[in-house]
Design a protein around this motif. Structure first.
Motif: not given
Ligand SMILES: *Cc1c(COP(=O)(O)O)cnc(C)c1O
Length: 470
Positions: A99, A154-156, A182, A186, A230, A260, A262, A294, A297
């Motif tokens: 990323r 993390n976002n998860a 995702i 996820f 996403s 969410d 993302g 996140s 990203k």
């Protein structure tokens, strides 16, 4: 045949002999004697098995066969596995390639901080225990307009934590069109199940109406959840409900509206071809109670997850046990603080992914032209005449699940083989060089997208070609 096999197997040198081969010494310094021995054993097992299965010519030299196999294995293990590489794919937020690259200021901060002790959970003011979240919360509030914020690894993790803390044993209403997966691991339905919330699916894949949400709200409803779809787009006859309408409904019925997002866009990317992605601030201003996103990203920072929004809800999340398991480490926090301060100071152009997305076509064309000239000169110098080197327009992408189905126009260096190795093979060779180069292949031409090249990486590209052809 059987005799031949036995003769071959017996002629494989002993471990003692193998360990005293001249090339083994330097690799033993890297790996230690026990690991080298274990790798020799693996190679021996493999060679014996292949010999029995008829996969090795039995009239060959067993000593050379074992040496070749073992040397490949051992050299591979002696190299660092997690390798710095050059992304010449034109995909800016490339999840497989780590990323977001960090700017030098953030790297400096995390190097400095992690080399010693720090105020990670210590208040210098009172000399007592402090909060690790406190180092970034105020900054997140400033750049997003949120009342409060909390960070996870993390976002998860952020989504899981928010749902666990706010909806465990209760219902979460979500549109069928937003039950996304995702990156394979996820999945919204799975995360919901894992959090202990009950999923109430409303609408159809292509259409969900406000009345669908309204009809689904009952005694047990905790959250109306909106998810950024996403990495895909449904086209044609579609309808989804705006966050303004969902949040107004949630407020009217006394339930939480969560989104969410993302990507975590902090400010406009300033490109007319990339509209439609809201910033975190816009999302909250539309009435969403809490958002998750996140850090690595569109925000352009380290791997982190953020939950931002209403202070009362964030306070409920703050006390949850799961936060301990999802907490952020000091290196990440150090880098994240620097990135947030860049937004605060209006210096988002110094954040690599933001700058890459903003690069203009003219700028990219110039860069591609300059690199192609240098590459042509290098191949001339090395007397390699079997390739044509030029420039080409490219379809680049933001990646990371942002702006799916939309490419952004870029430029690249195109290498066409006339008599040399083909593009697929050349791209494989470029992956094996000291600093691996990950390039694109299009119609059997190698394409080096310049959008994703960082400062100084032109030299790395040239170095890789020199390594292959020099
Ligand atoms: C990327 C993404 C996630 C997962 O975020 P990580 O930071 O990779 O854990 C979750 N939800 C959405 C909508 C995303 O785009």
């Amino acid at each position: 045949m059987k005799n031949e096999l036995q003769k071959f197997l017996r002629a494989i040198p002993s471990m003692e002999t193998l360990l005293s081969l001249p090339w083994v010494e330097s690799l033993t310094l890297e790996l230690g004697r026990e690991a080298v021995k274990a790798l020799f054993n693996e190679a021996l097992l493999e060679l014996r098995r292949d010999a029995r299965d008829g996969k090795v010519p039995l009239d060959g030299d067993p000593a050379k066969a074992i040496e070749d196999r073992a040397r490949r294995r051992i050299s591979q293990r002696a190299k660092s596995s997690l390798a710095r590489l050059v992304n010449a794919t034109g995909v800016v937020i490339h999840t497989n390639l780590g990323r977001s690259p960090l700017p030098p200021e953030a790297i400096e901060a995390l190097t400095h901080l992690s080399g010693g002790y720090s105020s990670l959970e210590y208040s210098l003011e009172s000399g007592t225990r402090g909060q690790r979240n406190a180092h970034v919360e105020w900054l997140i509030r400033q750049v997003t307009g949120a009342e409060a914020a909390i960070v996870t690894n993390n976002n998860a993790g952020a989504v899981l934590l928010a749902l666990s803390a706010l909806a465990r044993g209760r219902e979460v209403v979500v549109s069928s069109g937003e039950l996304v997966e995702i990156g394979g691991s996820f999945r919204i339905p799975d995360i919901l199940a894992f959090s202990g919330a009950k999923m109430v699916q409303v609408g159809c894949t292509n259409c969900t109406h406000l009345r669908d949400y309204r009809d689904a709200i009952g005694e047990e409803t905790a959250i109306l959840l909106k998810v950024h779809p996403s990495n895909y787009r449904i086209q044609g006859f579609t309808e989804s409900v705006s966050r303004e309408d969902i949040s107004a409904l949630a407020r009217e019925r006394g339930v939480i509206c969560m989104e969410d997002m993302g990507s975590g866009l902090i400010e406009s990317l300033g490109r007319s071809d990339l509209g439609g992605e809201p910033t975190v601030r816009e999302c909250l201003a539309a009435g969403v109670d809490i958002v998750t996103f996140s850090g690595d990203k569109l925000l352009g920072g380290p791997q982190i997850g953020c939950i931002a929004g209403s202070a009362a809800l964030i306070d409920r999340i703050r006390g949850h046990q799961l936060l301990r398991a999802l907490r952020v480490d000091k290196m990440t926090l150090a880098a994240f603080e620097v990135i947030l301060r860049m937004y605060l100071k209006g210096q988002s152009d110094r954040i690599p992914v933001v700058a890459m997305i903003r690069r203009s076509e003219d700028e990219l064309r110039e860069r591609a032209e300059a690199l192609s000239q240098k590459l042509r000169a290098l191949l001339d110098e090395l007397s390699v005449s079997s390739y044509d080197v030029g420039i080409t327009e490219t379809d680049d992408a933001v990646g990371g699940g942002s702006f799916p189905a939309r490419s952004i126009a870029g430029w690249g260096v195109v290498v066409t083989s006339r008599a040399g190795i083909g593009a697929t093979k050349l791209s494989a060779r470029l992956r094996e060089t000291g600093t691996p180069i990950i390039a694109g292949v299009r119609e059997d031409k190698l394409v080096l997208h310049v959008r994703t090249l960082l400062d100084g990486e032109d030299e790395a590209v040239l170095g890789a070609f020199r390594e292959i052809f020099g």
